[in-house]
Design a protein around this motif. Sequence first.
Motif, PDB file in Angstrom:
ATOM      1  N   TRP A 209     -10.612  13.637  23.956  1.00 21.91           N
ATOM      2  CA  TRP A 209     -11.348  14.399  24.967  1.00 21.91           C
ATOM      3  C   TRP A 209     -12.852  14.365  24.705  1.00 21.91           C
ATOM      4  N   GLY A 210     -13.245  14.613  23.474  1.00 18.79           N
ATOM      5  CA  GLY A 210     -14.669  14.621  23.149  1.00 18.79           C
ATOM      6  C   GLY A 210     -15.308  13.254  23.244  1.00 18.79           C
ATOM      7  N   TYR A 211     -14.518  12.201  22.992  1.00 15.31           N
ATOM      8  CA  TYR A 211     -15.056  10.841  23.024  1.00 15.31           C
ATOM      9  C   TYR A 211     -15.208  10.299  24.445  1.00 15.31           C
ATOM     10  N   MET A 212     -14.581  10.950  25.398  1.00 12.90           N
ATOM     11  CA  MET A 212     -14.609  10.463  26.777  1.00 12.90           C
ATOM     12  C   MET A 212     -15.686  11.145  27.614  1.00 12.90           C
ATOM     13  N   ALA A 213     -16.671  11.783  26.977  1.00 10.09           N
ATOM     14  CA  ALA A 213     -17.770  12.418  27.716  1.00 10.09           C
ATOM     15  C   ALA A 213     -18.580  11.331  28.427  1.00 10.09           C
ATOM     16  N   PRO A 214     -18.679  11.374  29.758  1.00 10.73           N
ATOM     17  CA  PRO A 214     -19.316  10.274  30.507  1.00 10.73           C
ATOM     18  C   PRO A 214     -20.754   9.987  30.082  1.00 10.73           C
ATOM     19  N   LEU A 215     -21.586  11.022  29.933  1.00 12.35           N
ATOM     20  CA  LEU A 215     -22.979  10.783  29.580  1.00 12.35           C
ATOM     21  C   LEU A 215     -23.122  10.299  28.141  1.00 12.35           C
ATOM     22  N   ALA A 216     -22.224  10.712  27.260  1.00 11.70           N
ATOM     23  CA  ALA A 216     -22.247  10.203  25.886  1.00 11.70           C
ATOM     24  C   ALA A 216     -21.892   8.714  25.868  1.00 11.70           C
ATOM     25  N   MET A 217     -20.914   8.332  26.685  1.00 12.96           N
ATOM     26  CA  MET A 217     -20.554   6.908  26.763  1.00 12.96           C
ATOM     27  C   MET A 217     -21.702   6.087  27.348  1.00 12.96           C
ATOM     28  N   LEU A 218     -22.384   6.639  28.340  1.00 10.24           N
ATOM     29  CA  LEU A 218     -23.520   5.937  28.928  1.00 10.24           C
ATOM     30  C   LEU A 218     -24.652   5.799  27.909  1.00 10.24           C
ATOM     31  N   THR A 219     -24.868   6.836  27.104  1.00  7.36           N
ATOM     32  CA  THR A 219     -25.876   6.781  26.052  1.00  7.36           C
ATOM     33  C   THR A 219     -25.539   5.696  25.040  1.00  7.36           C
ATOM     34  N   ALA A 220     -24.268   5.607  24.658  1.00  4.79           N
ATOM     35  CA  ALA A 220     -23.833   4.578  23.714  1.00  4.79           C
ATOM     36  C   ALA A 220     -24.054   3.178  24.294  1.00  4.79           C
ATOM     37  N   PHE A 221     -23.795   3.021  25.583  1.00  4.32           N
ATOM     38  CA  PHE A 221     -24.009   1.717  26.238  1.00  4.32           C
ATOM     39  C   PHE A 221     -25.486   1.331  26.206  1.00  4.32           C
ATOM     40  N   MET A 222     -26.371   2.285  26.495  1.00  6.02           N
ATOM     41  CA  MET A 222     -27.802   1.994  26.466  1.00  6.02           C
ATOM     42  C   MET A 222     -28.260   1.644  25.049  1.00  6.02           C
ATOM     43  N   PHE A 223     -27.729   2.360  24.066  1.00  2.70           N
ATOM     44  CA  PHE A 223     -28.116   2.100  22.682  1.00  2.70           C
ATOM     45  C   PHE A 223     -27.598   0.740  22.225  1.00  2.70           C
ATOM     46  N   PHE A 224     -26.438   0.349  22.711  1.00  2.00           N
ATOM     47  CA  PHE A 224     -25.904  -0.988  22.431  1.00  2.00           C
ATOM     48  C   PHE A 224     -26.913  -2.060  22.841  1.00  2.00           C
ATOM     49  N   SER A 337     -19.538  22.461  22.462  1.00  2.00           N
ATOM     50  CA  SER A 337     -20.197  22.568  21.160  1.00  2.00           C
ATOM     51  C   SER A 337     -19.316  22.058  20.036  1.00  2.00           C
ATOM     52  N   THR A 338     -18.018  21.972  20.278  1.00  2.00           N
ATOM     53  CA  THR A 338     -17.108  21.493  19.242  1.00  2.00           C
ATOM     54  C   THR A 338     -16.936  19.990  19.251  1.00  2.00           C
ATOM     55  N   THR A 339     -17.525  19.296  20.223  1.00  2.00           N
ATOM     56  CA  THR A 339     -17.347  17.839  20.304  1.00  2.00           C
ATOM     57  C   THR A 339     -18.670  17.092  20.179  1.00  2.00           C
ATOM     58  N   VAL A 340     -19.694  17.749  19.611  1.00  2.00           N
ATOM     59  CA  VAL A 340     -20.958  17.057  19.388  1.00  2.00           C
ATOM     60  C   VAL A 340     -20.757  15.887  18.427  1.00  2.00           C
ATOM     61  N   GLY A 341     -19.905  16.092  17.419  1.00  2.00           N
ATOM     62  CA  GLY A 341     -19.630  15.022  16.464  1.00  2.00           C
ATOM     63  C   GLY A 341     -19.059  13.791  17.130  1.00  2.00           C
ATOM     64  N   ALA A 342     -18.172  14.006  18.100  1.00  3.11           N
ATOM     65  CA  ALA A 342     -17.594  12.869  18.822  1.00  3.11           C
ATOM     66  C   ALA A 342     -18.664  12.140  19.622  1.00  3.11           C
ATOM     67  N   ALA A 343     -19.577  12.898  20.239  1.00  5.03           N
ATOM     68  CA  ALA A 343     -20.664  12.274  21.003  1.00  5.03           C
ATOM     69  C   ALA A 343     -21.582  11.472  20.086  1.00  5.03           C
ATOM     70  N   VAL A 344     -21.873  12.011  18.906  1.00  2.46           N
ATOM     71  CA  VAL A 344     -22.691  11.281  17.933  1.00  2.46           C
ATOM     72  C   VAL A 344     -21.973  10.006  17.502  1.00  2.46           C
ATOM     73  N   ALA A 345     -20.664  10.103  17.257  1.00  4.23           N
ATOM     74  CA  ALA A 345     -19.890   8.931  16.839  1.00  4.23           C
ATOM     75  C   ALA A 345     -19.955   7.817  17.894  1.00  4.23           C
ATOM     76  N   LEU A 346     -19.903   8.206  19.165  1.00  2.32           N
ATOM     77  CA  LEU A 346     -20.018   7.213  20.231  1.00  2.32           C
ATOM     78  C   LEU A 346     -21.359   6.491  20.183  1.00  2.32           C
ATOM     79  N   VAL A 347     -22.433   7.254  19.980  1.00  7.84           N
ATOM     80  CA  VAL A 347     -23.768   6.673  19.934  1.00  7.84           C
ATOM     81  C   VAL A 347     -23.902   5.728  18.742  1.00  7.84           C
ATOM     82  N   VAL A 348     -23.372   6.146  17.592  1.00  9.97           N
ATOM     83  CA  VAL A 348     -23.400   5.288  16.404  1.00  9.97           C
ATOM     84  C   VAL A 348     -22.600   4.014  16.656  1.00  9.97           C
ATOM     85  N   LEU A 349     -21.465   4.153  17.336  1.00 11.49           N
ATOM     86  CA  LEU A 349     -20.651   2.984  17.656  1.00 11.49           C
ATOM     87  C   LEU A 349     -21.426   2.014  18.544  1.00 11.49           C
ATOM     88  N   GLY A 350     -22.112   2.562  19.562  1.00 15.05           N
ATOM     89  CA  GLY A 350     -22.907   1.701  20.426  1.00 15.05           C
ATOM     90  C   GLY A 350     -23.981   0.957  19.663  1.00 15.05           C
TER      91      GLY A 350
END
Length: 409
Positions: A209-224, A337-350
Amino acid sequence: MRRKAWIPVWAIIIASILIATQYGKVPPSQPSMIETLGLSYTMQGLLMTAFSASALVMALFGGALIDRFGARKVVSAALTVSVAGTVIGMFMASDAGLLASRVLEGAGYGVTMTAGPVIIAAWYEPAKRGLVSGVWGANVGIGMLISLGAANPILSSADWTGMWVFSLVSTVAAALLVIICVRMPVDAERRDRAEMEAEREGRKHGVLWGYMAPLAMLTAFMFFLVGGATDAFNSFTITYLNLDLGHSYEDANMASMIASFGMLVGSIIVGVVFARVRDKGMVLIVNIILCIIVQFAWFNLDASLPVMYAVAFFAGCALGAAPAIFFAIPPFVARSSTTVGAAVALVVLGQNLGTLAVPTLVGSVLDTVGYSAAALVMGGLSYIALVAAFVFRAQFRKRELSGEIEQNR
């Protein structure tokens, strides 16, 4: 508690800087490797890719291993693998051997990068982590500066293996520092207990659930896209100035050092701006536009050294600001607030996927076409990120507006 905390926390910060020299040793060594080993541009990119691929794999599993066996044991073991990889690499003359050694070297880097935030969180409560986390986040930039600063005296009297000896000493020092100084607090004294409980509570939505945040995924794509192009800039700047433009190795290395210093300056400046400006999306858009200009222009620029140095500094400021922005975004786009870590992980992955793919792509373009075409590839990738940034800004503003309406009810 505070007296105890600074020893393990600053030990992992210094160890992170020391292991980052493994990442930073390849760009200044490339002219020597080309001359001595006949290394192609594609292989130069692959040396960075193999290292990052290993680091990414270890980062994915490092957190679970640290939770089970403890930070000191896991990081020490991974750094020992890096030491072995460095020793093997010094005696390798084949492409396959060098790539294998870089895979081993990347293990310690990936685990240490994963352990840093875990150790900081365990010893410091959230309100006290700002300065420590900021210093830890600069480890790659500082490691690059150390590698580039050491390169001139080392490579003036030795070939590329001199830089491998330098990184070997750094990695051994990092391992000893971790073995002697790094400890985790007992469970009752951990400062991240509330976050651990919140994370367990958030799992009721499902692991993904936390990893599927749309804006976090978009951020990871841009960072990629942007992060990958930045890694290509770092990988080939010295080679471009030295072999293509004919500047001395020392001058080329100095330009790369100035760019790395600019990256640190840019990250600090944009951190202040990002915190003060409400329109976060516009800050991102402006930065990506500056990155595009830099990436299109740098590998087409042939000017006097003072001009190249000045441009290198401003290029570094623009490129260094991007990671600071991307790492600052996750708390604003996480699903809770409990899924900030997942959002960070997505960005690091990107970021890591970009480091895997883009330098190798740019290296293959350099082998077949040239630097102008490589500049088009780098700038073109960031242009795609710019389009995504406009979408991000529109969706982010809509989310902010809906949040304000909800608060006013």
